[in-house]
Design an enzyme around this catalytic site. Structure first.
Site, PDB file in Angstrom:
ATOM      1  N   ASN A   1      15.394  -3.516   8.828  1.00 38.16           N
ATOM      2  CA  ASN A   1      15.668  -4.401   9.966  1.00 38.16           C
ATOM      3  C   ASN A   1      15.075  -3.816  11.238  1.00 38.16           C
ATOM      4  O   ASN A   1      14.883  -2.605  11.354  1.00 38.16           O
ATOM      5  CB  ASN A   1      17.183  -4.585  10.143  1.00 38.16           C
ATOM      6  CG  ASN A   1      17.505  -5.823  10.963  1.00 38.16           C
ATOM      7  OD1 ASN A   1      16.866  -6.864  10.794  1.00 38.16           O
ATOM      8  ND2 ASN A   1      18.467  -5.722  11.862  1.00 38.16           N
ATOM      9  N   ARG A   2      14.764  -4.716  12.183  1.00 34.20           N
ATOM     10  CA  ARG A   2      14.258  -4.272  13.482  1.00 34.20           C
ATOM     11  C   ARG A   2      15.278  -3.325  14.111  1.00 34.20           C
ATOM     12  O   ARG A   2      14.926  -2.243  14.587  1.00 34.20           O
ATOM     13  CB  ARG A   2      14.033  -5.504  14.365  1.00 34.20           C
ATOM     14  CG  ARG A   2      13.566  -5.205  15.752  1.00 34.20           C
ATOM     15  CD  ARG A   2      13.273  -6.473  16.500  1.00 34.20           C
ATOM     16  NE  ARG A   2      14.450  -7.333  16.628  1.00 34.20           N
ATOM     17  CZ  ARG A   2      14.445  -8.513  17.239  1.00 34.20           C
ATOM     18  NH1 ARG A   2      13.329  -8.971  17.772  1.00 34.20           N
ATOM     19  NH2 ARG A   2      15.549  -9.228  17.324  1.00 34.20           N
TER      20      ARG A   2
ATOM     21  N   ALA B   1      18.877  -8.476   8.753  1.00 32.80           N
ATOM     22  CA  ALA B   1      20.277  -8.085   8.555  1.00 32.80           C
ATOM     23  C   ALA B   1      21.232  -9.093   9.201  1.00 32.80           C
ATOM     24  O   ALA B   1      22.335  -8.736   9.608  1.00 32.80           O
ATOM     25  CB  ALA B   1      20.509  -6.683   9.125  1.00 32.80           C
ATOM     26  N   GLY B   2      20.809 -10.352   9.282  1.00 27.81           N
ATOM     27  CA  GLY B   2      21.674 -11.402   9.839  1.00 27.81           C
ATOM     28  C   GLY B   2      22.407 -12.140   8.730  1.00 27.81           C
ATOM     29  O   GLY B   2      22.581 -11.618   7.619  1.00 27.81           O
ATOM     30  N   GLY B   3      22.813 -13.362   9.033  1.00 22.42           N
ATOM     31  CA  GLY B   3      23.595 -14.159   8.081  1.00 22.42           C
ATOM     32  C   GLY B   3      22.846 -14.452   6.794  1.00 22.42           C
ATOM     33  O   GLY B   3      23.426 -14.400   5.698  1.00 22.42           O
ATOM     34  N   ALA B   4      21.553 -14.723   6.906  1.00 25.43           N
ATOM     35  CA  ALA B   4      20.768 -15.063   5.719  1.00 25.43           C
ATOM     36  C   ALA B   4      20.633 -13.836   4.799  1.00 25.43           C
ATOM     37  O   ALA B   4      20.755 -13.950   3.576  1.00 25.43           O
ATOM     38  CB  ALA B   4      19.388 -15.566   6.131  1.00 25.43           C
TER      39      ALA B   4
ATOM     40  N   THR C   1      27.744 -26.684   7.644  1.00 23.98           N
ATOM     41  CA  THR C   1      26.657 -25.815   8.097  1.00 23.98           C
ATOM     42  C   THR C   1      26.973 -25.217   9.460  1.00 23.98           C
ATOM     43  O   THR C   1      28.089 -25.379   9.986  1.00 23.98           O
ATOM     44  CB  THR C   1      25.298 -26.561   8.046  1.00 23.98           C
ATOM     45  OG1 THR C   1      24.254 -25.612   8.259  1.00 23.98           O
ATOM     46  CG2 THR C   1      25.196 -27.662   9.092  1.00 23.98           C
TER      47      THR C   1
ATOM     48  N   LYS D   1      30.768 -22.594   9.230  1.00 22.04           N
ATOM     49  CA  LYS D   1      31.016 -22.042   7.886  1.00 22.04           C
ATOM     50  C   LYS D   1      32.242 -21.111   7.839  1.00 22.04           C
ATOM     51  O   LYS D   1      32.933 -21.056   6.832  1.00 22.04           O
ATOM     52  CB  LYS D   1      29.772 -21.297   7.384  1.00 22.04           C
ATOM     53  CG  LYS D   1      28.599 -22.240   7.127  1.00 22.04           C
ATOM     54  CD  LYS D   1      27.391 -21.513   6.575  1.00 22.04           C
ATOM     55  CE  LYS D   1      26.215 -22.444   6.466  1.00 22.04           C
ATOM     56  NZ  LYS D   1      25.084 -21.895   5.729  1.00 22.04           N
TER      57      LYS D   1
HETATM   58  P1  ATR Z   1      20.298 -15.562  10.427  1.00 21.86           P
HETATM   59  O1  ATR Z   1      21.748 -15.914  10.424  1.00 21.86           O
HETATM   60  O2  ATR Z   1      19.382 -16.741  10.238  1.00 21.86           O
HETATM   61  O3  ATR Z   1      19.974 -14.457   9.512  1.00 21.86           O
HETATM   62  P2  ATR Z   1      20.342 -13.838  12.784  1.00 21.86           P
HETATM   63  O4  ATR Z   1      21.714 -13.378  12.448  1.00 21.86           O
HETATM   64  O5  ATR Z   1      20.038 -14.171  14.190  1.00 21.86           O
HETATM   65  O6  ATR Z   1      19.964 -15.140  11.947  1.00 21.86           O
HETATM   66  O7  ATR Z   1      19.303 -12.754  12.235  1.00 21.86           O
HETATM   67  C1  ATR Z   1      17.961 -12.838  12.513  1.00 21.86           C
HETATM   68  C2  ATR Z   1      17.235 -11.683  11.843  1.00 21.86           C
HETATM   69  O8  ATR Z   1      15.860 -11.737  12.216  1.00 21.86           O
HETATM   70  C3  ATR Z   1      17.730 -10.308  12.265  1.00 21.86           C
HETATM   71  O9  ATR Z   1      17.589  -9.410  11.175  1.00 21.86           O
HETATM   72  C4  ATR Z   1      16.765  -9.953  13.396  1.00 21.86           C
HETATM   73  O10 ATR Z   1      16.625  -8.560  13.646  1.00 21.86           O
HETATM   74  P3  ATR Z   1      17.685  -7.802  14.618  1.00 21.86           P
HETATM   75  O11 ATR Z   1      18.935  -7.598  13.815  1.00 21.86           O
HETATM   76  O12 ATR Z   1      17.000  -6.537  14.968  1.00 21.86           O
HETATM   77  O13 ATR Z   1      17.881  -8.723  15.801  1.00 21.86           O
HETATM   78  C5  ATR Z   1      15.476 -10.501  12.835  1.00 21.86           C
HETATM   79  N1  ATR Z   1      14.451 -10.751  13.875  1.00 21.86           N
HETATM   80  C6  ATR Z   1      14.465 -11.708  14.816  1.00 21.86           C
HETATM   81  N2  ATR Z   1      13.343 -11.639  15.579  1.00 21.86           N
HETATM   82  C7  ATR Z   1      12.608 -10.610  15.087  1.00 21.86           C
HETATM   83  C8  ATR Z   1      11.345 -10.021  15.421  1.00 21.86           C
HETATM   84  N3  ATR Z   1      10.590 -10.494  16.439  1.00 21.86           N
HETATM   85  N4  ATR Z   1      10.901  -8.973  14.703  1.00 21.86           N
HETATM   86  C9  ATR Z   1      11.640  -8.511  13.654  1.00 21.86           C
HETATM   87  N5  ATR Z   1      12.839  -9.007  13.288  1.00 21.86           N
HETATM   88  C10 ATR Z   1      13.314 -10.053  13.988  1.00 21.86           C
END
Ligand code: ATR
Length: 283
Positions: free
Chosen positions: A150-151, A127-130, A61, A65
């Site tokens: 995505n934000r 748009a992150g890892g998940a 994890t 990874k």
């Molecule tokens: P993970 O690997 O768990 O997906 P991550 O790569 O940190 O984690 O991604 C987090 C996601 O949550 C991203 O899509 C992030 O948006 P940004 O790419 O704009 O940062 C989103 N996210 C986190 N906080 C947010 C918020 N307050 N409002 C909307 N989107 C949020």
């Protein structure tokens, strides 16, 4: 006694030992699933120990990874394509890497929600890892469209560029776009892959979609599993949609790992029940 376990950095709250050990017990396999917390410089040596004949393999994890991907001898097709593994299987001293985050996610949709992705319209928030894992899985499922909201829209564009395939089915948008409601109402599957709604965060009471933005004939999957019922899932219930709790993704990556290690069918409901009970007692 066989050994198996999970590599990670901070694992004190990991539910994997709890539900994997229940599965081993139920299937009468003499194995113990352990927690293997380690620092990056210890990983290679520890991975090599998996070649021992009494070791089934491991889960991997955050944050290992990608690192572990480069340490195994062979890679399954899905793992090879995404460049990250969460499961290692010891085949008589030869280590093979898999990514059951992806296979498990798709399997959970099919087996728990009876959702068949083929021909469906999917909205992914994040748009992150998940998000990457979810999209990757859906790419092999012949979906009709995938919209990533995505934000930071540029991050969604970049992620889809990285995939580089099936471009015509993809769209990106900002979560602030006024068309989000329309896209959402036309979706068969909505996945929250952002951290919005996560307990102990600034956004724990927040949701990116209100009940009137969620269609009734839709499955809403929240990858956040703490809390089990997020604000988004509550809104989905109000809308009359079917919900998928993030705990299912966790369980099914474990189900796929278990089956790879043992060749036996995993007792899914028993694993889920045990994970729920443990989660409840921790919160
Ligand atoms: P993970 O690997 O768990 O997906 P991550 O790569 O940190 O984690 O991604 C987090 C996601 O949550 C991203 O899509 C992030 O948006 P940004 O790419 O704009 O940062 C989103 N996210 C986190 N906080 C947010 C918020 N307050 N409002 C909307 N989107 C949020």
């Amino acid at each position: 006694m066989y050994q198996v376990g999970i590599f990670g950095e901070k694992l004190s709250h990991s539910l994997s030992p709890v539900f994997q050990n229940v599965a081993f017990e139920y299937c009468e396999i003499q194995a113990l699933y352990e927690i293997w917390e380690l620092s990056p410089d210890q990983l290679l040596e520890r991975v090599n120990l998996l070649r021992q004949s009494n070791t089934l393999g491991a889960n991997v994890t955050i944050p290992y990874k990608e690192l572990a991907y480069n340490m195994v001898d062979e890679l399954d097709e899905t793992a090879l394509q995404i460049g990250a593994i969460n499961t290692i299987v010891n085949n008589s001293g030869v280590l093979k890497g898999y990514n059951t985050d992806i296979t498990g996610f798709i399997r959970s949709l099919k087996e728990v929600a009876s959702f068949l992705p083929s021909g469906k319209n999917v909205l992914i928030l994040g748009a992150g890892g998940a998000a990457r894992a979810a999209i990757f899985g859906l790419l092999n499922e012949n979906v009709n469209s995938i919209t990533v909201a995505n934000r930071t829209e540029g991050r969604a564009v970049k992620m889809l560029d990285d995939f580089g395939v099936n471009k015509e089915i993809f769209k990106t948008m900002s979560i602030y776009d006024k068309n989000l409601t329309q896209v959402s109402l036309n979706s068969d599957l909505i996945i929250n892959a952002t951290s919005v709604g996560m307990q102990h965060s600034e956004m724990e009471d927040e949701t990116l979609l209100s009940a009137h933005q969620i269609p009734r004939n839709c499955v809403v999957y929240d990858i956040v599993y703490n809390p089990l019922l997020t604000p988004l899932l509550k809104n989905a219930q109000i809308a009359g949609a079917e919900i998928m709790q993030g705990l299912w993704m966790l369980i099914f990556q474990g189900v796929d790992s278990f089956e790879l290690w043992t060749g036996k069918s995993a007792p899914v409901q028993k694993m889920y029940k045990k994970a729920m009970e443990t989660f409840d007692s921790q919160h």
